[in-house]
Design a protein around this motif. Structure first.
Motif, PDB file in Angstrom:
ATOM      1  N   ALA A  56       0.832  -1.208   0.000  1.00 39.29           N
ATOM      2  CA  ALA A  56       0.000   0.000   0.000  1.00 39.29           C
ATOM      3  C   ALA A  56       0.865   1.256   0.000  1.00 39.29           C
ATOM      4  CB  ALA A  56      -0.939  -0.001   1.213  1.00 39.29           C
ATOM      5  N   ALA A  57       1.883   1.286   0.837  1.00 37.86           N
ATOM      6  CA  ALA A  57       2.752   2.466   0.931  1.00 37.86           C
ATOM      7  C   ALA A  57       3.537   2.693  -0.350  1.00 37.86           C
ATOM      8  CB  ALA A  57       3.708   2.314   2.122  1.00 37.86           C
ATOM      9  N   CYS A  58       4.117   1.646  -0.893  1.00 41.78           N
ATOM     10  CA  CYS A  58       4.938   1.763  -2.101  1.00 41.78           C
ATOM     11  C   CYS A  58       4.092   2.200  -3.293  1.00 41.78           C
ATOM     12  CB  CYS A  58       5.626   0.434  -2.374  1.00 41.78           C
ATOM     13  SG  CYS A  58       6.799   0.494  -3.740  1.00 41.78           S
ATOM     14  N   PHE A  59       2.949   1.546  -3.493  1.00 41.10           N
ATOM     15  CA  PHE A  59       2.068   1.885  -4.597  1.00 41.10           C
ATOM     16  C   PHE A  59       1.578   3.332  -4.495  1.00 41.10           C
ATOM     17  CE2 PHE A  59      -2.428   2.401  -5.677  1.00 41.10           C
ATOM     18  CZ  PHE A  59      -2.325   2.370  -7.061  1.00 41.10           C
ATOM     19  N   THR A  60       1.210   3.761  -3.288  1.00 39.77           N
ATOM     20  CA  THR A  60       0.711   5.124  -3.097  1.00 39.77           C
ATOM     21  C   THR A  60       1.801   6.135  -3.411  1.00 39.77           C
ATOM     22  OG1 THR A  60      -0.834   4.308  -1.432  1.00 39.77           O
ATOM     23  CG2 THR A  60      -0.429   6.680  -1.463  1.00 39.77           C
ATOM     24  N   MET A  61       3.023   5.870  -2.978  1.00 36.60           N
ATOM     25  CA  MET A  61       4.132   6.781  -3.279  1.00 36.60           C
ATOM     26  C   MET A  61       4.424   6.800  -4.779  1.00 36.60           C
ATOM     27  SD  MET A  61       8.030   6.837  -1.785  1.00 36.60           S
ATOM     28  CE  MET A  61       7.654   7.619  -0.230  1.00 36.60           C
ATOM     29  N   ALA A  62       4.419   5.632  -5.415  1.00 40.42           N
ATOM     30  CA  ALA A  62       4.664   5.570  -6.863  1.00 40.42           C
ATOM     31  C   ALA A  62       3.589   6.352  -7.623  1.00 40.42           C
ATOM     32  CB  ALA A  62       4.692   4.113  -7.333  1.00 40.42           C
ATOM     33  N   SER A  64       1.839   8.886  -6.435  1.00 36.78           N
ATOM     34  CA  SER A  64       2.090  10.295  -6.135  1.00 36.78           C
ATOM     35  C   SER A  64       3.162  10.887  -7.044  1.00 36.78           C
ATOM     36  CB  SER A  64       2.499  10.443  -4.666  1.00 36.78           C
ATOM     37  OG  SER A  64       2.946  11.752  -4.405  1.00 36.78           O
ATOM     38  N   PHE A  65       4.254  10.169  -7.199  1.00 40.76           N
ATOM     39  CA  PHE A  65       5.339  10.663  -8.052  1.00 40.76           C
ATOM     40  C   PHE A  65       4.927  10.698  -9.523  1.00 40.76           C
ATOM     41  CE2 PHE A  65       7.789  10.427  -4.302  1.00 40.76           C
ATOM     42  CZ  PHE A  65       8.938  11.183  -4.509  1.00 40.76           C
ATOM     43  N   ALA A  66       4.141   9.707  -9.957  1.00 41.10           N
ATOM     44  CA  ALA A  66       3.666   9.698 -11.349  1.00 41.10           C
ATOM     45  C   ALA A  66       2.711  10.863 -11.604  1.00 41.10           C
ATOM     46  CB  ALA A  66       2.985   8.366 -11.658  1.00 41.10           C
ATOM     47  N   LEU A  67       1.857  11.156 -10.646  1.00 42.38           N
ATOM     48  CA  LEU A  67       0.952  12.299 -10.775  1.00 42.38           C
ATOM     49  C   LEU A  67       1.739  13.607 -10.841  1.00 42.38           C
ATOM     50  CD1 LEU A  67      -1.799  11.079  -8.328  1.00 42.38           C
ATOM     51  CD2 LEU A  67      -2.165  11.609 -10.752  1.00 42.38           C
ATOM     52  N   ASP A  68       2.757  13.722 -10.021  1.00 39.18           N
ATOM     53  CA  ASP A  68       3.601  14.921 -10.032  1.00 39.18           C
ATOM     54  C   ASP A  68       4.271  15.094 -11.399  1.00 39.18           C
ATOM     55  OD1 ASP A  68       4.961  17.168  -8.539  1.00 39.18           O
ATOM     56  OD2 ASP A  68       6.727  15.958  -9.090  1.00 39.18           O
ATOM     57  N   ARG A  69       4.815  13.993 -11.949  1.00 37.15           N
ATOM     58  CA  ARG A  69       5.447  14.056 -13.271  1.00 37.15           C
ATOM     59  C   ARG A  69       4.453  14.474 -14.357  1.00 37.15           C
ATOM     60  NH1 ARG A  69       7.861   9.446 -11.336  1.00 37.15           N
ATOM     61  NH2 ARG A  69       6.455   8.086 -12.506  1.00 37.15           N
ATOM     62  N   ALA A  70       3.189  14.129 -14.159  1.00 37.81           N
ATOM     63  CA  ALA A  70       2.149  14.464 -15.134  1.00 37.81           C
ATOM     64  C   ALA A  70       1.602  15.885 -14.931  1.00 37.81           C
ATOM     65  CB  ALA A  70       1.015  13.452 -15.056  1.00 37.81           C
ATOM     66  N   GLY A  71       2.170  16.608 -13.950  1.00 37.43           N
ATOM     67  CA  GLY A  71       1.782  17.999 -13.752  1.00 37.43           C
ATOM     68  C   GLY A  71       0.742  18.245 -12.679  1.00 37.43           C
ATOM     69  N   HIS A  72       0.339  17.223 -11.966  1.00 38.67           N
ATOM     70  CA  HIS A  72      -0.640  17.378 -10.876  1.00 38.67           C
ATOM     71  C   HIS A  72       0.123  17.653  -9.585  1.00 38.67           C
ATOM     72  CE1 HIS A  72      -3.838  16.064 -13.522  1.00 38.67           C
ATOM     73  NE2 HIS A  72      -2.991  15.139 -13.965  1.00 38.67           N
ATOM     74  N   LYS A  73      -0.204  18.759  -8.927  1.00 36.33           N
ATOM     75  CA  LYS A  73       0.594  19.197  -7.785  1.00 36.33           C
ATOM     76  C   LYS A  73      -0.136  19.132  -6.454  1.00 36.33           C
ATOM     77  CE  LYS A  73       4.031  20.067 -10.460  1.00 36.33           C
ATOM     78  NZ  LYS A  73       5.071  19.063 -10.536  1.00 36.33           N
ATOM     79  N   CYS A 124       5.657  -0.136  -9.216  1.00 39.27           N
ATOM     80  CA  CYS A 124       6.176   0.132  -7.866  1.00 39.27           C
ATOM     81  C   CYS A 124       7.068  -1.040  -7.453  1.00 39.27           C
ATOM     82  CB  CYS A 124       5.043   0.414  -6.881  1.00 39.27           C
ATOM     83  SG  CYS A 124       4.370  -0.972  -5.953  1.00 39.27           S
ATOM     84  N   PRO A 125       8.141  -0.765  -6.732  1.00 38.57           N
ATOM     85  CA  PRO A 125       9.090  -1.825  -6.371  1.00 38.57           C
ATOM     86  C   PRO A 125       8.481  -3.005  -5.628  1.00 38.57           C
ATOM     87  CG  PRO A 125      10.099   0.309  -6.031  1.00 38.57           C
ATOM     88  CD  PRO A 125       8.656   0.569  -6.362  1.00 38.57           C
ATOM     89  N   ILE A 126       7.474  -2.789  -4.799  1.00 41.69           N
ATOM     90  CA  ILE A 126       6.881  -3.922  -4.071  1.00 41.69           C
ATOM     91  C   ILE A 126       6.044  -4.783  -5.011  1.00 41.69           C
ATOM     92  CG2 ILE A 126       5.386  -4.619  -2.152  1.00 41.69           C
ATOM     93  CD1 ILE A 126       8.180  -3.482  -1.316  1.00 41.69           C
ATOM     94  N   SER A 127       5.362  -4.178  -5.987  1.00 38.20           N
ATOM     95  CA  SER A 127       4.668  -4.985  -6.999  1.00 38.20           C
ATOM     96  C   SER A 127       5.666  -5.886  -7.718  1.00 38.20           C
ATOM     97  CB  SER A 127       3.968  -4.096  -8.033  1.00 38.20           C
ATOM     98  OG  SER A 127       2.848  -3.452  -7.492  1.00 38.20           O
ATOM     99  N   LYS A 128       6.807  -5.323  -8.061  1.00 41.59           N
ATOM    100  CA  LYS A 128       7.848  -6.107  -8.735  1.00 41.59           C
ATOM    101  C   LYS A 128       8.425  -7.180  -7.813  1.00 41.59           C
ATOM    102  CE  LYS A 128       9.217  -2.409 -11.873  1.00 41.59           C
ATOM    103  NZ  LYS A 128      10.308  -1.515 -12.269  1.00 41.59           N
ATOM    104  N   LEU A 129       8.514  -6.881  -6.534  1.00 40.44           N
ATOM    105  CA  LEU A 129       9.059  -7.830  -5.553  1.00 40.44           C
ATOM    106  C   LEU A 129       8.269  -9.123  -5.517  1.00 40.44           C
ATOM    107  CD1 LEU A 129      10.807  -8.566  -3.012  1.00 40.44           C
ATOM    108  CD2 LEU A 129       8.983  -7.496  -1.675  1.00 40.44           C
ATOM    109  N   LEU A 130       6.995  -9.036  -5.707  1.00 38.45           N
ATOM    110  CA  LEU A 130       6.158 -10.212  -5.557  1.00 38.45           C
ATOM    111  C   LEU A 130       6.457 -11.297  -6.586  1.00 38.45           C
ATOM    112  CD1 LEU A 130       2.847  -8.421  -4.553  1.00 38.45           C
ATOM    113  CD2 LEU A 130       4.532  -9.526  -3.076  1.00 38.45           C
ATOM    114  N   SER A 131       7.343 -11.012  -7.519  1.00 42.00           N
ATOM    115  CA  SER A 131       7.801 -12.047  -8.447  1.00 42.00           C
ATOM    116  C   SER A 131       9.305 -11.909  -8.691  1.00 42.00           C
ATOM    117  CB  SER A 131       7.029 -11.972  -9.767  1.00 42.00           C
ATOM    118  OG  SER A 131       7.255 -10.729 -10.383  1.00 42.00           O
ATOM    119  N   CYS A 132      10.045 -11.588  -7.631  1.00 47.14           N
ATOM    120  CA  CYS A 132      11.470 -11.332  -7.765  1.00 47.14           C
ATOM    121  C   CYS A 132      12.315 -12.568  -7.442  1.00 47.14           C
ATOM    122  CB  CYS A 132      11.896 -10.192  -6.845  1.00 47.14           C
ATOM    123  SG  CYS A 132      11.899 -10.652  -5.092  1.00 47.14           S
TER     124      CYS A 132
END
Length: 142
Positions: A56-62, A64-73, A124-132
């Motif tokens: 939950a934390a990793c996905f939410t942060m990812a 947030s950063f994607a929204l920021d890159r898209a211009g949402h502040k 998000c890194p934790i999504s990727k972790l689940l098959s690492c």
């Protein structure tokens, strides 16, 4: 890149054993876990709860950063994650990590919101972790 560490200790074996989880940061310090906290709802934590919190934390942060890159502040994101542990092939397996995102983002349309959230889920890194790859270093002391 930073490396995060945690440790677990288990005294006794099986249902009668009792464990404790600690993190380097001290956020968890000898937090109890064991059969009772995992399967009987007793106080303490369990591995699936910790995975749910991390996802939950990793996905939410990812997101947030994607929204920021898209211009949402500005806005708010709230995510819950439910990790499912099922009996499978004579043992147990985590079979699902279900993310649920609720967002308030001024000026975004539904299609852009869904695209950004889907990309964050996949990347998000934790999504990727689940098959690492999983490595194991073993030491046995007498």
């Amino acid at each position: 890149m930073p490396t995060s560490t945690a440790s677990a200790r288990y005294d006794g074996f099986g249902k009668d054993g009792k464990g404790a989880i600690s993190t380097r940061s001290g956020v968890l310090s000898d937090q109890p876990y064991g059969f009772g906290t995992r399967f009987e709802g007793k106080p303490g934590t369990n591995p699936e709860e910790l995975i749910a919190a991390a996802h939950a934390a990793c996905f939410t942060m990812a997101t947030s950063f994607a929204l920021d890159r898209a211009g949402h502040k500005d806005g708010t994101l709230e995510t819950t994650c439910k990790v499912t542990l099922d009996q499978q092939d004579g043992g147990f397996a985590v079979t699902k990590s279900a993310l649920s995102l609720s967002a308030n983002i001024p000026g975004i349309d539904q299609a852009e919101f869904e695209r950004i959230a889907d990309e964050a889920k996949a990347n998000c890194p934790i999504s990727k972790l689940l098959s690492c790859e999983i490595t194991l270093e073993k030491t046995l002391s007498a």
